[in-house]
Scaffold this motif. Structure first.
Motif, PDB file in Angstrom:
ATOM      1  N   GLY A  15       0.815  -1.228   0.000  1.00 51.12           N
ATOM      2  CA  GLY A  15       0.000   0.000   0.000  1.00 51.12           C
ATOM      3  C   GLY A  15       0.840   1.265   0.000  1.00 51.12           C
ATOM      4  O   GLY A  15       0.312   2.370   0.094  1.00 51.12           O
ATOM      5  N   ARG A  16       2.151   1.118  -0.079  1.00 41.63           N
ATOM      6  CA  ARG A  16       3.020   2.301  -0.013  1.00 41.63           C
ATOM      7  C   ARG A  16       2.975   3.093  -1.322  1.00 41.63           C
ATOM      8  O   ARG A  16       2.939   2.527  -2.403  1.00 41.63           O
ATOM      9  N   ARG A  17       2.996   4.405  -1.209  1.00 40.25           N
ATOM     10  CA  ARG A  17       3.137   5.292  -2.362  1.00 40.25           C
ATOM     11  C   ARG A  17       4.245   6.284  -2.031  1.00 40.25           C
ATOM     12  O   ARG A  17       4.448   6.625  -0.866  1.00 40.25           O
ATOM     13  N   LEU A  18       4.937   6.738  -3.083  1.00 36.68           N
ATOM     14  CA  LEU A  18       6.151   7.532  -2.895  1.00 36.68           C
ATOM     15  C   LEU A  18       6.068   8.806  -3.720  1.00 36.68           C
ATOM     16  O   LEU A  18       5.572   8.779  -4.853  1.00 36.68           O
TER      17      LEU A  18
ATOM     18  N   VAL B 214       3.764   7.786  -6.755  1.00 37.10           N
ATOM     19  CA  VAL B 214       3.997   6.585  -7.575  1.00 37.10           C
ATOM     20  C   VAL B 214       4.222   5.377  -6.660  1.00 37.10           C
ATOM     21  O   VAL B 214       4.460   5.528  -5.463  1.00 37.10           O
ATOM     22  N   GLN B 215       4.178   4.187  -7.273  1.00 38.17           N
ATOM     23  CA  GLN B 215       4.486   2.961  -6.524  1.00 38.17           C
ATOM     24  C   GLN B 215       5.902   2.523  -6.916  1.00 38.17           C
ATOM     25  O   GLN B 215       6.261   2.599  -8.096  1.00 38.17           O
ATOM     26  N   ARG B 216       6.694   2.080  -5.947  1.00 41.13           N
ATOM     27  CA  ARG B 216       8.055   1.650  -6.260  1.00 41.13           C
ATOM     28  C   ARG B 216       8.047   0.353  -7.067  1.00 41.13           C
ATOM     29  O   ARG B 216       7.235  -0.531  -6.807  1.00 41.13           O
ATOM     30  N   ALA B 217       8.999   0.248  -8.024  1.00 39.65           N
ATOM     31  CA  ALA B 217       9.053  -0.940  -8.888  1.00 39.65           C
ATOM     32  C   ALA B 217       9.284  -2.210  -8.072  1.00 39.65           C
ATOM     33  O   ALA B 217       8.812  -3.290  -8.457  1.00 39.65           O
ATOM     34  N   ASP B 218       9.986  -2.097  -6.926  1.00 38.66           N
ATOM     35  CA  ASP B 218      10.293  -3.312  -6.150  1.00 38.66           C
ATOM     36  C   ASP B 218       9.253  -3.572  -5.051  1.00 38.66           C
ATOM     37  O   ASP B 218       9.451  -4.435  -4.206  1.00 38.66           O
ATOM     38  N   ASP B 219       8.130  -2.832  -5.066  1.00 32.23           N
ATOM     39  CA  ASP B 219       7.079  -3.075  -4.064  1.00 32.23           C
ATOM     40  C   ASP B 219       6.012  -4.042  -4.586  1.00 32.23           C
ATOM     41  O   ASP B 219       4.812  -3.769  -4.527  1.00 32.23           O
ATOM     42  N   ASN B 220       6.434  -5.155  -5.141  1.00 35.30           N
ATOM     43  CA  ASN B 220       5.469  -6.220  -5.452  1.00 35.30           C
ATOM     44  C   ASN B 220       5.845  -7.408  -4.592  1.00 35.30           C
ATOM     45  O   ASN B 220       7.002  -7.549  -4.180  1.00 35.30           O
ATOM     46  N   GLU B 221       4.848  -8.259  -4.305  1.00 32.98           N
ATOM     47  CA  GLU B 221       5.044  -9.255  -3.244  1.00 32.98           C
ATOM     48  C   GLU B 221       6.261 -10.158  -3.468  1.00 32.98           C
ATOM     49  O   GLU B 221       6.996 -10.452  -2.529  1.00 32.98           O
TER      50      GLU B 221
ATOM     51  N   ARG C  45       9.197  11.471   0.010  1.00 38.28           N
ATOM     52  CA  ARG C  45       8.372  11.176   1.189  1.00 38.28           C
ATOM     53  C   ARG C  45       7.465   9.996   0.864  1.00 38.28           C
ATOM     54  O   ARG C  45       7.012   9.839  -0.267  1.00 38.28           O
ATOM     55  N   THR C  46       7.210   9.170   1.914  1.00 38.26           N
ATOM     56  CA  THR C  46       6.363   8.003   1.668  1.00 38.26           C
ATOM     57  C   THR C  46       4.990   8.183   2.306  1.00 38.26           C
ATOM     58  O   THR C  46       4.838   8.835   3.344  1.00 38.26           O
ATOM     59  N   TYR C  47       4.000   7.569   1.687  1.00 40.24           N
ATOM     60  CA  TYR C  47       2.614   7.573   2.156  1.00 40.24           C
ATOM     61  C   TYR C  47       2.126   6.141   2.137  1.00 40.24           C
ATOM     62  O   TYR C  47       2.801   5.236   1.629  1.00 40.24           O
ATOM     63  N   HIS C  48       0.943   5.937   2.698  1.00 36.43           N
ATOM     64  CA  HIS C  48       0.301   4.615   2.604  1.00 36.43           C
ATOM     65  C   HIS C  48      -1.165   4.847   2.294  1.00 36.43           C
ATOM     66  O   HIS C  48      -1.788   5.742   2.894  1.00 36.43           O
ATOM     67  N   ILE C  49      -1.703   4.068   1.365  1.00 29.03           N
ATOM     68  CA  ILE C  49      -3.080   4.327   0.930  1.00 29.03           C
ATOM     69  C   ILE C  49      -4.078   4.245   2.099  1.00 29.03           C
ATOM     70  O   ILE C  49      -5.087   4.931   2.088  1.00 29.03           O
ATOM     71  N   LEU C  50      -3.782   3.442   3.127  1.00 29.40           N
ATOM     72  CA  LEU C  50      -4.689   3.336   4.280  1.00 29.40           C
ATOM     73  C   LEU C  50      -4.129   3.989   5.535  1.00 29.40           C
ATOM     74  O   LEU C  50      -4.813   4.711   6.246  1.00 29.40           O
ATOM     75  N   PHE C  51      -2.833   3.704   5.837  1.00 30.22           N
ATOM     76  CA  PHE C  51      -2.284   4.098   7.146  1.00 30.22           C
ATOM     77  C   PHE C  51      -1.728   5.526   7.184  1.00 30.22           C
ATOM     78  O   PHE C  51      -1.621   6.113   8.257  1.00 30.22           O
ATOM     79  N   ALA C  52      -1.326   6.057   6.025  1.00 27.77           N
ATOM     80  CA  ALA C  52      -0.756   7.420   6.004  1.00 27.77           C
ATOM     81  C   ALA C  52      -1.094   8.055   4.658  1.00 27.77           C
ATOM     82  O   ALA C  52      -0.199   8.351   3.856  1.00 27.77           O
ATOM     83  N   PRO C  53      -2.402   8.256   4.371  1.00 29.96           N
ATOM     84  CA  PRO C  53      -2.773   8.773   3.048  1.00 29.96           C
ATOM     85  C   PRO C  53      -2.413  10.251   2.895  1.00 29.96           C
ATOM     86  O   PRO C  53      -2.359  10.988   3.884  1.00 29.96           O
TER      87      PRO C  53
END
Ligand code: AP5
Length: 219
Positions: free
Chosen positions: A129-132, A161-168, A138-146
């Motif tokens: 859920g991280r966005r950058l 944007v979403q980081r390229a390495d943020d997939n499971e 700076r980082t955000y989170h779609i639920l925890f730190a929008p």
């Protein structure tokens, strides 16, 4: 003036970057995150960025010497009296020893290492859920730190944007690499008696309040 050198250690998604930004902003302390510096090199297609790309995309560590040169350039440019925070560096024993050698030439030493600890599944939820902000990192989170406005950085108003390495798949690889390489690093700081462990599973505010307390004891 803040004169200490503090390092943040912890597996992916544990909140190192979030806390490093909060501390840097609150106390006006310089901070360097090797992940951010490498992503910037990648974006600018510098020789370092080109070399680092394959390692980062696959969740592996970039070779020690490349990262040490990168950090050396940054900290050597600071006023000798100034302390700073290192986020995500060192990550191996060899990086920690290399850092000590650099610091010795600047009459500094690492005063505190904070190990962030937290359960893996919760970290994966944080990362997916991280966005950058591609501008200020700076980082955000779609639920925890929008962000305040949908998908825009609160500070730069740039599209997040979403980081390229943020997939499971890559997150799990990054976590595995962390556990394979970090124990000797933790032991190194444990033996120097400067390692503190922080439970990172609580809210951003609670974790920050704990870290702030540790900082205030240090200075
Ligand atoms: P890097 O960018 O350092 O990634 P990482 O270590 O995998 O750490 P992350 O940035 O993913 O997590 P974080 O702990 O900073 O979490 P954050 O605060 O963002 O490294 C990327 C790659 O670069 C590496 O794989 C490697 O290839 C290379 N690299 C970097 N340094 C290197 C080195 N020294 N040597 C060799 N290679 C290197 O938080 C995550 C999310 O959770 C955010 O959305 C945030 O809003 C949210 N959040 C944070 N805290 C909380 C909380 N308390 N509650 C709820 N949500 C929270």
């Amino acid at each position: 003036m803040f004169k200490s050198v503090v390092v943040f250690i912890g597996p992916p998604g544990v909140g190192k970057g979030t806390q490093a930004s909060l501390l840097a902003d609150s106390f006006s302390i310089p901070k360097f995150a090797t992940g951010d510096l490498l992503r910037e090199a990648l974006k600018n297609k510098t020789p370092l960025g080109v070399e680092a790309k394959n390692y980062m995309d696959s969740g592996k560590l970039v070779p020690d010497q490349l990262v040490l040169n990168l950090i050396k350039g940054k900290i050597s440019a600071l006023d000798k009296e100034t302390g700073f925070i290192l986020d995500g560096f060192p990550r191996t024993l060899s990086q920690a020893q290399g850092l000590d050698e650099i610091l010795l030439t600047l009459c500094h030493n690492v005063s505190l290492a904070i190990e962030f600890s937290m359960d893996e599944e919760e970290r994966i939820a944080r990362l997916t859920g991280r966005r950058l902000c591609p501008n200020c990192q700076r980082t955000y989170h779609i639920l925890f730190a929008p962000p305040k406005k949908d998908s825009l950085c609160d500070y730069c108003s740039v599209q997040l944007v979403q980081r390229a390495d943020d997939n499971e798949e890559v997150i799990r690889k990054r976590s595995a690499v962390y556990w394979e390489t970090t124990e000797p690093l933790l032991n190194y700081y444990r033996q120097k008696n400067i390692l503190k462990v922080v439970d990172a599973s609580s809210s951003i505010e609670n974790v920050f309040s704990r870290i702030k307390h540790i900082f205030q004891e240090l200075n």
